[in-house]
Design an enzyme around this catalytic site. Sequence first.
Site, PDB file in Angstrom:
ATOM      1  N   SER A  63      -6.858   5.934   0.131  1.00  0.00           N
ATOM      2  CA  SER A  63      -5.790   4.592  -1.299  1.00  0.00           C
ATOM      3  C   SER A  63      -4.887   3.738  -0.732  1.00  0.00           C
ATOM      4  O   SER A  63      -4.646   2.563  -1.333  1.00  0.00           O
ATOM      5  CB  SER A  63      -4.976   4.971  -1.786  1.00  0.00           C
ATOM      6  OG  SER A  63      -5.821   6.503  -2.908  1.00  0.00           O
ATOM      7  N   LYS A  66      -6.472  -0.046  -1.613  1.00  0.00           N
ATOM      8  CA  LYS A  66      -6.267  -0.632  -2.868  1.00  0.00           C
ATOM      9  C   LYS A  66      -5.273  -1.756  -2.723  1.00  0.00           C
ATOM     10  O   LYS A  66      -5.051  -2.476  -3.318  1.00  0.00           O
ATOM     11  CB  LYS A  66      -5.041   0.143  -4.047  1.00  0.00           C
ATOM     12  CG  LYS A  66      -5.778   1.438  -4.519  1.00  0.00           C
ATOM     13  CD  LYS A  66      -4.854   2.462  -5.903  1.00  0.00           C
ATOM     14  CE  LYS A  66      -5.696   3.581  -5.917  1.00  0.00           C
ATOM     15  NZ  LYS A  66      -6.035   4.548  -4.952  1.00  0.00           N
ATOM     16  N   SER A 123      -1.005   4.215  -7.422  1.00  0.00           N
ATOM     17  CA  SER A 123      -1.948   4.276  -7.144  1.00  0.00           C
ATOM     18  C   SER A 123      -3.139   4.953  -8.237  1.00  0.00           C
ATOM     19  O   SER A 123      -4.403   5.641  -7.745  1.00  0.00           O
ATOM     20  CB  SER A 123      -2.390   5.327  -5.407  1.00  0.00           C
ATOM     21  OG  SER A 123      -2.624   5.296  -4.943  1.00  0.00           O
TER      22      SER A 123
END
Length: 301
Positions: A63, A66, A123
């Site tokens: 993640s 992102k 997230s």
Amino acid sequence: PAAAAQVQANAAAKPAPPYSAAETAQTRQLGDEISSSYAVLIDLQSNTILAEKGFQTVISPASMTKILTLLVAAEHLNSLDDTFTITREITDYCYVNDCSVVGLDVGETVSVRELLYGTILSSGADAALGLAEAVAGSHEAFVELMNAKLQELGLAETAHFTNCVGLYDKAHVCTVYDMAMILKAAMDNQLCRQVLSAHTYETAPTPQHPEGQVLSNWFLRKIEDHDAEQTVRAVGAKTGYVVQSGSCAASWGEDADGNAYLCVTGDAGSSWQAIFDHTALYQLCGQAEGTGSAPAGSPAS
């Protein structure tokens, strides 16, 4: 000889990447003093690598992806007050792939601003996918923009993304050094800096969430408990986890004089261990300047 000279001339003519940092004779080679298998610590005053551990190894960024999602969205948005309505396709994607989410419901309409914060603080794959569609019309078209940005940043030789949320894919890769450069570009964007530096964000009420939601950057809130004595403190961050990458994190730190540092780690034993590693690595900044102590061993979780 003529051919070799031409190669050298071509290399000299090739423009330097917009963001870069170099090893020096003083770059520390990290070992078991941190849990993470991969790490890079960069001094942005000199653009030098203070410490590293497998920093050129291609890994799954999970993640941390992102951060680039945020940057690409911020650079292409028309208005933060534009709205987007969550679709069944988005919630199904999140459910099937067991993604972390903000918890947005089908038919829930939220501002693009809230999607930005949901992508980073929670997230949220639902928020990230919403951003992708709001910006580019589809997830696939947005990923093309992400890879174009990697090319622009001079990172495309080792970094390539296949999705905007960080799902594992053998072709979804970068190095911790690449992620540090992505974070640098994001923190140079005022909107991205605001989002990455926010500890909490309260969303507006919707019919699906009448009282709104309070989103939190878990990493920033937890590392505060461990950096009271730090010369360098984390002021912006994003974590990540998939089985193939272990716990990873990218953070931006600053000292009292405003000197800035980048720290990215991958494959720590746990999310807490990633925090301990960042704390220990930021101690190296003070040590390098003669103002801090040697890195301590990781506390027990």
